[in-house]
Scaffold this motif. Structure first.
Motif, PDB file in Angstrom:
ATOM      1  N   UNK A   1       2.734  -7.452  11.948  1.00 33.87           N
ATOM      2  CA  UNK A   1       3.752  -7.423  10.736  1.00 33.87           C
ATOM      3  C   UNK A   1       3.628  -6.210   9.553  1.00 33.87           C
ATOM      4  N   UNK A   2       2.209  -5.759   9.620  1.00 32.81           N
ATOM      5  CA  UNK A   2       1.920  -4.780   8.651  1.00 32.81           C
ATOM      6  C   UNK A   2       2.628  -3.191   9.273  1.00 32.81           C
ATOM      7  N   UNK A   3       2.565  -3.049  10.662  1.00 36.91           N
ATOM      8  CA  UNK A   3       3.162  -2.206  11.312  1.00 36.91           C
ATOM      9  C   UNK A   3       4.680  -2.253  11.096  1.00 36.91           C
ATOM     10  N   UNK A   4       5.276  -3.351  11.206  1.00 38.27           N
ATOM     11  CA  UNK A   4       6.687  -3.544  11.122  1.00 38.27           C
ATOM     12  C   UNK A   4       7.310  -3.138   9.775  1.00 38.27           C
TER      13      UNK A   4
ATOM     14  N   UNK B   1       0.791  -1.198  -0.203  1.00 37.08           N
ATOM     15  CA  UNK B   1       0.030   0.081  -0.014  1.00 37.08           C
ATOM     16  C   UNK B   1       1.030   1.298  -0.008  1.00 37.08           C
ATOM     17  N   UNK B   2       0.424   2.280  -0.823  1.00 38.22           N
ATOM     18  CA  UNK B   2       1.296   3.310  -0.865  1.00 38.22           C
ATOM     19  C   UNK B   2       0.502   4.763  -1.268  1.00 38.22           C
ATOM     20  N   UNK B   3       0.671   5.537  -0.461  1.00 40.85           N
ATOM     21  CA  UNK B   3      -0.140   6.970  -0.530  1.00 40.85           C
ATOM     22  C   UNK B   3       0.840   8.073  -0.034  1.00 40.85           C
ATOM     23  N   UNK B   4       1.077   8.989  -0.941  1.00 37.90           N
ATOM     24  CA  UNK B   4       2.035   9.881  -0.553  1.00 37.90           C
ATOM     25  C   UNK B   4       3.317   9.470  -0.246  1.00 37.90           C
ATOM     26  N   UNK B   5       3.628   9.863   1.087  1.00 41.81           N
ATOM     27  CA  UNK B   5       4.955   9.268   1.619  1.00 41.81           C
ATOM     28  C   UNK B   5       4.806   8.035   2.314  1.00 41.81           C
ATOM     29  N   UNK B   6       3.603   7.722   2.592  1.00 47.98           N
ATOM     30  CA  UNK B   6       3.442   6.289   3.588  1.00 47.98           C
ATOM     31  C   UNK B   6       3.416   4.964   2.522  1.00 47.98           C
ATOM     32  N   UNK B   7       4.145   4.225   2.909  1.00 49.69           N
ATOM     33  CA  UNK B   7       3.855   2.634   2.623  1.00 49.69           C
ATOM     34  C   UNK B   7       4.275   1.600   3.490  1.00 49.69           C
ATOM     35  N   UNK B   8       3.432   0.633   3.453  1.00 48.54           N
ATOM     36  CA  UNK B   8       3.469  -0.478   4.184  1.00 48.54           C
ATOM     37  C   UNK B   8       2.932  -1.552   3.306  1.00 48.54           C
ATOM     38  N   UNK B   9       3.401  -3.194   3.896  1.00 47.44           N
ATOM     39  CA  UNK B   9       2.771  -4.157   3.202  1.00 47.44           C
ATOM     40  C   UNK B   9       1.845  -4.820   4.120  1.00 47.44           C
ATOM     41  N   UNK B  10       0.793  -5.524   3.185  1.00 50.61           N
ATOM     42  CA  UNK B  10      -0.125  -6.073   4.037  1.00 50.61           C
ATOM     43  C   UNK B  10      -0.516  -7.434   3.260  1.00 50.61           C
ATOM     44  N   UNK B  11      -1.072  -8.579   3.958  1.00 52.95           N
ATOM     45  CA  UNK B  11      -1.187  -9.702   3.472  1.00 52.95           C
ATOM     46  C   UNK B  11      -2.522  -9.797   2.642  1.00 52.95           C
ATOM     47  N   UNK B  12      -2.622 -10.392   1.508  1.00 49.99           N
ATOM     48  CA  UNK B  12      -3.706 -10.300   0.580  1.00 49.99           C
ATOM     49  C   UNK B  12      -5.117 -10.943   1.106  1.00 49.99           C
ATOM     50  N   UNK B  13      -5.005 -11.333   2.526  1.00 51.18           N
ATOM     51  CA  UNK B  13      -6.130 -11.850   3.269  1.00 51.18           C
ATOM     52  C   UNK B  13      -6.932 -10.486   3.582  1.00 51.18           C
ATOM     53  N   UNK B  14      -6.437  -9.288   3.723  1.00 49.97           N
ATOM     54  CA  UNK B  14      -6.693  -8.064   3.787  1.00 49.97           C
ATOM     55  C   UNK B  14      -7.335  -7.386   2.754  1.00 49.97           C
ATOM     56  N   UNK B  15      -8.388  -6.744   2.908  1.00 50.99           N
ATOM     57  CA  UNK B  15      -8.830  -5.933   1.491  1.00 50.99           C
ATOM     58  C   UNK B  15      -8.818  -4.421   1.912  1.00 50.99           C
ATOM     59  N   UNK B  16      -8.375  -3.710   0.979  1.00 48.94           N
ATOM     60  CA  UNK B  16      -8.433  -2.194   0.954  1.00 48.94           C
ATOM     61  C   UNK B  16      -9.701  -1.756   0.465  1.00 48.94           C
ATOM     62  N   UNK B  17     -10.130  -1.117   1.564  1.00 50.36           N
ATOM     63  CA  UNK B  17     -11.612  -0.543   1.229  1.00 50.36           C
ATOM     64  C   UNK B  17     -11.321   0.986   0.880  1.00 50.36           C
ATOM     65  N   UNK B  18     -12.529   1.626   0.557  1.00 50.58           N
ATOM     66  CA  UNK B  18     -12.503   3.159  -0.048  1.00 50.58           C
ATOM     67  C   UNK B  18     -12.331   3.876   1.467  1.00 50.58           C
TER      68      UNK B  18
END
Length: 141
Positions: free
Chosen positions: A133-136, A6-23
């Motif tokens: 893990x996402x936070x890390x 996930x990347x937006x502006x200067x922020x990025x992190x990784x997440x497992x595909x078992x999570x869904x990005x919502x609006x």
């Protein structure tokens, strides 16, 4: 399971595909950067905004807000994660409809605050480990 970025502006992190990005709900919360869900029991919101506070003062403020809302703080501590100083908080909230836990990480870097708040009714360690893990993987670029 695979990691996604996930990347937006200067922020990025990784997440497992078992999570869904919502609006992201920027109507109710204009500072919302990302909203992720995992099933019906897990909702993660990421917000960022300019701040003049520091971690010490924000920790006190956050704990007071949760207590004022009837929440019980189970753990609140300073930690270092993703090579940054942070607040790590775990609280339990009971409402007439649901009991849920809040897991929050707060970072303050270069005059901005970054808050990752997981609200979960899934009390399994698997979900919390995925969140940790996402936070890390959190990075500012």
């Amino acid at each position: 399971m695979q990691n996604r970025l996930f990347q937006s502006g200067n922020i990025c992190f990784e997440y497992l595909d078992t999570w869904e990005v919502e609006k992201a709900d920027t109507f109710s919360n204009p500072d919302c950067i990302a909203t992720l869900s995992k099933g019906e029991n897990n909702l993660l919101n990421v917000v960022a905004f300019p701040t003049q506070t520091d971690l010490d003062n924000y920790k006190e403020f956050m704990e007071k807000c949760i207590a004022d809302d009837g929440g019980v703080i189970l753990n609140s501590e300073f930690t270092q994660v993703a090579s940054m100083d942070a607040i790590k908080l775990h609280a339990n909230i009971k409402t007439p409809d649901i009991t849920f836990d809040i897991h929050t990480y707060v970072f303050i870097e270069d005059g901005n605050i970054y808050i990752f708040e997981l609200r979960t009714a899934d009390f399994s360690s698997k979900t919390i480990n995925e969140y940790d893990e996402l936070i890390s993987s959190f990075k500012l670029e």
